[in-house]
Design a protein around this motif. Sequence first.
Motif, mmCIF file in Angstrom:
data_model
loop_
_atom_site.group_PDB
_atom_site.id
_atom_site.type_symbol
_atom_site.label_atom_id
_atom_site.label_comp_id
_atom_site.label_asym_id
_atom_site.label_seq_id
_atom_site.Cartn_x
_atom_site.Cartn_y
_atom_site.Cartn_z
ATOM 1 N N LYS A 9 0.829 -1.192 0.000
ATOM 2 C CA LYS A 9 0.000 0.000 0.000
ATOM 3 C C LYS A 9 0.869 1.250 0.000
ATOM 4 C CE LYS A 9 -4.165 -1.807 2.242
ATOM 5 N NZ LYS A 9 -5.127 -1.612 3.361
ATOM 6 N N ILE A 10 0.346 2.283 -0.637
ATOM 7 C CA ILE A 10 1.048 3.567 -0.632
ATOM 8 C C ILE A 10 0.812 4.235 0.711
ATOM 9 C CG2 ILE A 10 1.162 5.853 -1.699
ATOM 10 C CD1 ILE A 10 0.164 4.536 -4.300
ATOM 11 N N THR A 20 1.753 10.207 -6.580
ATOM 12 C CA THR A 20 0.542 9.547 -7.068
ATOM 13 C C THR A 20 -0.594 10.546 -7.223
ATOM 14 O OG1 THR A 20 1.200 7.483 -5.975
ATOM 15 C CG2 THR A 20 -1.119 7.707 -6.595
ATOM 16 N N CYS A 21 -0.749 11.435 -6.248
ATOM 17 C CA CYS A 21 -1.795 12.460 -6.324
ATOM 18 C C CYS A 21 -1.525 13.436 -7.466
ATOM 19 C CB CYS A 21 -1.890 13.209 -4.997
ATOM 20 S SG CYS A 21 -2.479 12.198 -3.625
ATOM 21 N N ILE A 286 -12.790 11.252 -11.658
ATOM 22 C CA ILE A 286 -11.560 10.627 -12.162
ATOM 23 C C ILE A 286 -10.482 10.597 -11.082
ATOM 24 C CG2 ILE A 286 -9.672 10.881 -13.830
ATOM 25 C CD1 ILE A 286 -11.798 12.152 -15.735
ATOM 26 N N TYR A 287 -10.313 11.720 -10.398
ATOM 27 C CA TYR A 287 -9.257 11.808 -9.382
ATOM 28 C C TYR A 287 -9.487 10.810 -8.252
ATOM 29 C CZ TYR A 287 -6.143 13.867 -5.871
ATOM 30 O OH TYR A 287 -5.168 14.068 -4.925
ATOM 31 N N TYR A 293 -8.334 3.299 -7.002
ATOM 32 C CA TYR A 293 -7.699 2.233 -7.789
ATOM 33 C C TYR A 293 -6.324 1.866 -7.231
ATOM 34 C CZ TYR A 293 -5.392 -0.068 -11.728
ATOM 35 O OH TYR A 293 -4.687 -0.949 -12.516
ATOM 36 N N VAL A 294 -5.580 2.884 -6.787
ATOM 37 C CA VAL A 294 -4.236 2.612 -6.264
ATOM 38 C C VAL A 294 -4.250 2.326 -4.761
ATOM 39 C CG1 VAL A 294 -3.122 3.974 -8.071
ATOM 40 C CG2 VAL A 294 -3.727 5.082 -5.902
ATOM 41 N N GLY A 295 -5.453 2.279 -4.185
ATOM 42 C CA GLY A 295 -5.563 1.908 -2.783
ATOM 43 C C GLY A 295 -5.570 3.050 -1.795
ATOM 44 N N LEU A 296 -5.755 4.274 -2.282
ATOM 45 C CA LEU A 296 -5.800 5.436 -1.396
ATOM 46 C C LEU A 296 -7.251 5.789 -1.066
ATOM 47 C CD1 LEU A 296 -3.105 7.714 -3.093
ATOM 48 C CD2 LEU A 296 -2.885 6.513 -0.902
ATOM 49 N N PRO A 297 -7.491 6.426 0.071
ATOM 50 C CA PRO A 297 -8.862 6.852 0.395
ATOM 51 C C PRO A 297 -9.303 7.995 -0.506
ATOM 52 C CG PRO A 297 -7.310 7.673 2.035
ATOM 53 C CD PRO A 297 -6.538 6.741 1.158
ATOM 54 N N THR A 298 -10.600 8.075 -0.773
ATOM 55 C CA THR A 298 -11.121 9.186 -1.569
ATOM 56 C C THR A 298 -11.046 10.476 -0.757
ATOM 57 O OG1 THR A 298 -13.374 8.718 -0.820
ATOM 58 C CG2 THR A 298 -12.664 7.715 -2.900
#
Length: 300
Positions: A9-10, A20-21, A286-287, A293-298
Amino acid sequence: MESNKQPRKIQLYTKEFYATCTLGGIIACGPTHSSITPLDLVKCRLQVNPKLYTSNLQGFRKIIANEGWKKVYTGFGATFVGYSLQGAGKYGGYEYFKHLYSSWLSPGVTVYLMASATAEFLADIMLCPFEAIKVKQQTTMPPFCNNVVDGWKKMYAESGGMKAFYKGIVPLWCRQIPYTMCKFTSFEKIVQKIYSVLPKKKEEMNALQQISVSFVGGYLAGILCAAVSHPADVMVSKINSERKANESMSVASKRIYQKIGFTGLWNGLMVRIVMIGTLTSFQWLIYDSFKAYVGLPTTG
């Protein structure tokens, strides 16, 4: 034998997280802004000459009839490059400054406003040259250049340097910084409000449900953004197309305002509400989809 190894995980607030952001911002902004180039083209031309078209539809028809259907995408390249760079600075910068300012202040509206303003200030420095090319390309008929590279060469040669690319930086800041402050702050608060009235907590929702909240919050935030930033948007278009050589920003702004008046600052508002509302909602969609998709929280 099956592996029990969990996917890596990132970690939040690391260099990888911010990178990533930043990538998410590029993906969210470049394609979305450039996809609505036809709407932006009509809007910019109406801001410069309100009598040019009687409606958006008539504008599209006249452009296609007089210039060919491909010309409705005039400014596409400059828009794509400029807003990809701006998206990188805006979203990546917002995540960075929000975390930084939250270590100094209590998280909340003040932090959202400060973080978004700082990120946009820096992002616009990257955007401004391409915004200048786009506006000039869209508001000169026939367009003064064929593509981004051609436009860059011509504007650089005309001004003898970078001056022409940044003559609209102040009105761009005046347009974009309030817009982004409204965009991020209203989005954060709207999303928080939506989550507060839903039967499930955010943590209990799946990614699709969270992303749906982001989409709705993004559209509502976009409507507010359009209204807040529209007068400055009109002025940016006017200054980029009508500012005289060696004319100061204040003199140019005063002269243009005397010409168009207060009501002129609102030319094309309804087009921009539709454009920005749709744009903002899809950017957040999209963001946050990319983050999920990469496992980060919205966000929010």
